[in-house]
Write a protein that holds these residues in place. Sequence first.
Motif, mmCIF file in Angstrom:
data_model
loop_
_atom_site.group_PDB
_atom_site.id
_atom_site.type_symbol
_atom_site.label_atom_id
_atom_site.label_comp_id
_atom_site.label_asym_id
_atom_site.label_seq_id
_atom_site.Cartn_x
_atom_site.Cartn_y
_atom_site.Cartn_z
ATOM 1 N N PHE A 87 2.289 13.248 4.561
ATOM 2 C CA PHE A 87 2.468 12.749 5.915
ATOM 3 C C PHE A 87 3.302 11.463 5.923
ATOM 4 O O PHE A 87 4.178 11.288 6.772
ATOM 5 C CB PHE A 87 1.070 12.479 6.470
ATOM 6 C CG PHE A 87 0.997 12.564 7.941
ATOM 7 C CD1 PHE A 87 1.222 13.773 8.565
ATOM 8 C CD2 PHE A 87 0.685 11.466 8.697
ATOM 9 C CE1 PHE A 87 1.165 13.860 9.930
ATOM 10 C CE2 PHE A 87 0.624 11.548 10.060
ATOM 11 C CZ PHE A 87 0.865 12.751 10.674
ATOM 12 N N ALA A 88 3.044 10.582 4.951
ATOM 13 C CA ALA A 88 3.779 9.318 4.867
ATOM 14 C C ALA A 88 5.261 9.589 4.600
ATOM 15 O O ALA A 88 6.141 8.963 5.201
ATOM 16 C CB ALA A 88 3.191 8.439 3.769
ATOM 17 N N SER A 133 6.941 10.709 7.674
ATOM 18 C CA SER A 133 7.183 9.655 8.655
ATOM 19 C C SER A 133 8.301 8.722 8.202
ATOM 20 O O SER A 133 9.003 8.147 9.032
ATOM 21 C CB SER A 133 5.902 8.871 8.950
ATOM 22 O OG SER A 133 5.432 8.252 7.805
ATOM 23 N N ILE A 134 8.513 8.587 6.878
ATOM 24 C CA ILE A 134 9.657 7.778 6.430
ATOM 25 C C ILE A 134 10.966 8.547 6.617
ATOM 26 O O ILE A 134 12.019 7.957 6.843
ATOM 27 C CB ILE A 134 9.487 7.359 4.948
ATOM 28 C CG1 ILE A 134 8.306 6.407 4.821
ATOM 29 C CG2 ILE A 134 10.723 6.655 4.442
ATOM 30 C CD1 ILE A 134 8.138 5.867 3.447
ATOM 31 N N VAL A 164 12.139 10.014 9.031
ATOM 32 C CA VAL A 164 12.817 9.744 10.309
ATOM 33 C C VAL A 164 13.956 8.751 10.112
ATOM 34 O O VAL A 164 14.987 8.840 10.770
ATOM 35 C CB VAL A 164 11.824 9.138 11.328
ATOM 36 C CG1 VAL A 164 12.445 9.081 12.697
ATOM 37 C CG2 VAL A 164 10.549 9.915 11.353
ATOM 38 N N TYR A 165 13.762 7.784 9.197
ATOM 39 C CA TYR A 165 14.757 6.727 9.037
ATOM 40 C C TYR A 165 16.108 7.272 8.624
ATOM 41 O O TYR A 165 17.135 6.732 9.027
ATOM 42 C CB TYR A 165 14.291 5.702 8.001
ATOM 43 C CG TYR A 165 13.195 4.825 8.526
ATOM 44 C CD1 TYR A 165 13.438 3.981 9.589
ATOM 45 C CD2 TYR A 165 11.936 4.847 7.979
ATOM 46 C CE1 TYR A 165 12.448 3.194 10.098
ATOM 47 C CE2 TYR A 165 10.930 4.057 8.473
ATOM 48 C CZ TYR A 165 11.186 3.228 9.530
ATOM 49 O OH TYR A 165 10.203 2.456 10.039
ATOM 50 N N ALA A 172 14.190 10.895 16.569
ATOM 51 C CA ALA A 172 13.084 9.974 16.313
ATOM 52 C C ALA A 172 11.954 10.205 17.297
ATOM 53 O O ALA A 172 10.786 10.301 16.897
ATOM 54 C CB ALA A 172 13.588 8.544 16.410
ATOM 55 N N ILE A 191 8.184 11.437 16.226
ATOM 56 C CA ILE A 191 6.996 10.618 16.496
ATOM 57 C C ILE A 191 6.000 11.406 17.337
ATOM 58 O O ILE A 191 4.797 11.418 17.062
ATOM 59 C CB ILE A 191 7.392 9.316 17.225
ATOM 60 C CG1 ILE A 191 8.191 8.433 16.293
ATOM 61 C CG2 ILE A 191 6.170 8.573 17.695
ATOM 62 C CD1 ILE A 191 8.729 7.205 16.975
ATOM 63 N N GLU A 231 4.378 14.174 15.234
ATOM 64 C CA GLU A 231 3.544 13.669 14.133
ATOM 65 C C GLU A 231 2.096 13.515 14.576
ATOM 66 O O GLU A 231 1.180 13.747 13.802
ATOM 67 C CB GLU A 231 4.060 12.305 13.693
ATOM 68 C CG GLU A 231 4.688 12.305 12.327
ATOM 69 C CD GLU A 231 5.399 11.008 12.063
ATOM 70 O OE1 GLU A 231 4.847 9.955 12.420
ATOM 71 O OE2 GLU A 231 6.493 11.040 11.505
ATOM 72 N N ILE A 270 1.802 2.699 4.985
ATOM 73 C CA ILE A 270 3.137 3.287 5.152
ATOM 74 C C ILE A 270 3.207 4.113 6.432
ATOM 75 O O ILE A 270 4.162 4.006 7.199
ATOM 76 C CB ILE A 270 3.513 4.141 3.923
ATOM 77 C CG1 ILE A 270 3.824 3.221 2.759
ATOM 78 C CG2 ILE A 270 4.701 5.028 4.228
ATOM 79 C CD1 ILE A 270 4.401 3.904 1.569
ATOM 80 N N ILE A 271 2.158 4.924 6.691
ATOM 81 C CA ILE A 271 2.205 5.784 7.877
ATOM 82 C C ILE A 271 2.244 4.937 9.145
ATOM 83 O O ILE A 271 3.074 5.153 10.024
ATOM 84 C CB ILE A 271 0.982 6.723 7.919
ATOM 85 C CG1 ILE A 271 1.050 7.737 6.780
ATOM 86 C CG2 ILE A 271 0.923 7.471 9.244
ATOM 87 C CD1 ILE A 271 -0.161 8.616 6.684
ATOM 88 N N GLY A 300 6.054 3.923 9.175
ATOM 89 C CA GLY A 300 6.442 5.174 9.812
ATOM 90 C C GLY A 300 6.338 5.167 11.315
ATOM 91 O O GLY A 300 6.975 5.975 11.978
ATOM 92 N N PHE A 328 14.015 1.643 17.180
ATOM 93 C CA PHE A 328 14.309 2.370 18.405
ATOM 94 C C PHE A 328 14.770 1.425 19.507
ATOM 95 O O PHE A 328 15.823 1.620 20.121
ATOM 96 C CB PHE A 328 12.973 2.991 18.832
ATOM 97 C CG PHE A 328 13.096 4.283 19.541
ATOM 98 C CD1 PHE A 328 13.268 5.434 18.809
ATOM 99 C CD2 PHE A 328 13.014 4.357 20.909
ATOM 100 C CE1 PHE A 328 13.363 6.639 19.452
ATOM 101 C CE2 PHE A 328 13.118 5.555 21.551
ATOM 102 C CZ PHE A 328 13.296 6.705 20.830
#
Lengths: 343, 163
Positions: free
Chosen positions: A124-125, A128-129, A131-132, A154, A158, A161, B56-57, B61, B69
Amino acid sequence: MDFSTLIFKAIFLFIILLVTLVVAMYSTYAERKVAAFMQDRNGPNRAGPFGLLQPLADGLKMFMKEEIIPLTANKYLFILGPSIAMTTALLTGVVIPWGDTLTIGDHVYSLQMADLNIGILYVFAMVSIGVYGIMIGGWASNNKYALLGAIRAASQMISYELAMGMSIIALVLTTGSLSLHDIVAQQHGMHWNVFYQPLGFFIFLICAFAETNRAPFDLPECETELIGGYHTEYSSMKLGFYLFAEYVNMFISSAVIATLYFGGYNMPFIDQLGLSSNAVTFIGMAFFFIKIFAFIFLFMWIRWTLPRFRYDQLMNLGWKGLLPLAIFNILATGTYYFFTSLK
Amino acid sequence: MIFLFYLLSAIMIFCALLVVFSKNPINNVIYLILCFIAMAGHYILLNAQFLAVVHIIVYTGAIMVLFLFVIMLLNLNKAIIIRKSTVTRISAVVTGGIFFLVLLAATRQTFEIKAKYPFNSEIGLVSGIGKTLFGEFLLPFEISSILFISAMVGAMMFGKKDA
């Protein structure tokens, strides 16, 4: 950790990397063949027998193209974008249990790079990274279409997620563990989680489509509105990295779905065959890959069947459809386990 | 281990300084993200895998994505130099200095705290955190969840046009 384990891990890591890249490479070929089949065409059939060398030719083409970095782009971030996209896509593979244990001599090796006790959360982490990669690349291009694509990507990632995390919480309630190794071991003998968490599986599957930016959720690269979306300004291998990262993501998320909900390397009735433990491991691994390929085919099947969502439909589905359903799923699972544990 | 600690600390301090000194807002955010990732590395060195991944999440994240954004939407890609009056500058230096003194005093206490509570390698794992949150700190934990819900409702009230 002794020396032989270290050597084994190093070789195994290299094999995982190689397999991931080769599967992703041939997914591009499979995608074109599936699309051709669905549209009653032949698809690639010129390079090699049945067009099997087409991915190599495509890769060569990507390397040979001229590399263009726009004058107004932020150069460092422009290069950083695709690098992040590719790196995070490849990093997820290390926690997936590709098979059971392998016995060589009197050593027993586990066919999983790292058995983290928070395996699911690690996946999951990394998502989520990821996206960058798209956001930074889209912004650094200094192009309004790229920026719009990046912002869409993005906000989409989000939003989905959340529902994905909620469906994982319900799964964790049933398994009682966050380690992917334990989750797969518990599903031995047809106790696949999909039978215990059918709703959670559907939510997770839909969110996986959205997270990998695959159709019908491919708004970030919607060519009719945004030219190419976040990779409008990219050319040569940097574009190749973005496109390739999508296929790597597809492979990894198929592997994660198979691991979490479809028993991973477990094959029904394998104990009745009376094989040695190494043979069981290899058959299990082959069966795991069959499951992964089935999901990759599902990804392609849906891409060439369904039209793309509109942006408001996407947001409505995520926030008003999937999120409440996922919360309901958690409540129902929690209530069920509360009352069964009372007895 | 000790080498990793110094490496991560060096990366963290370097990135934290660049967050302050870099002029371009996007670079500031990216250095902050790097700083957070290095911090997750520190958690892993303490065997707190759960804390590292949640860090991190949540921070890298989710929160930093929102930061990025907003900066992208406002298109703040030019370096901004803000000129403040001398009084503001002097008071900022004084406040910062006082805060530094407080932190210094706090770090002096850590040796006593370390002696009182020996390091428990299980504390950062899922079961350790779960037992602490739902046992020792149950009431504060539940109250903070109400706080979150009220914050969410408040945000929705602001978001509605005709409220």
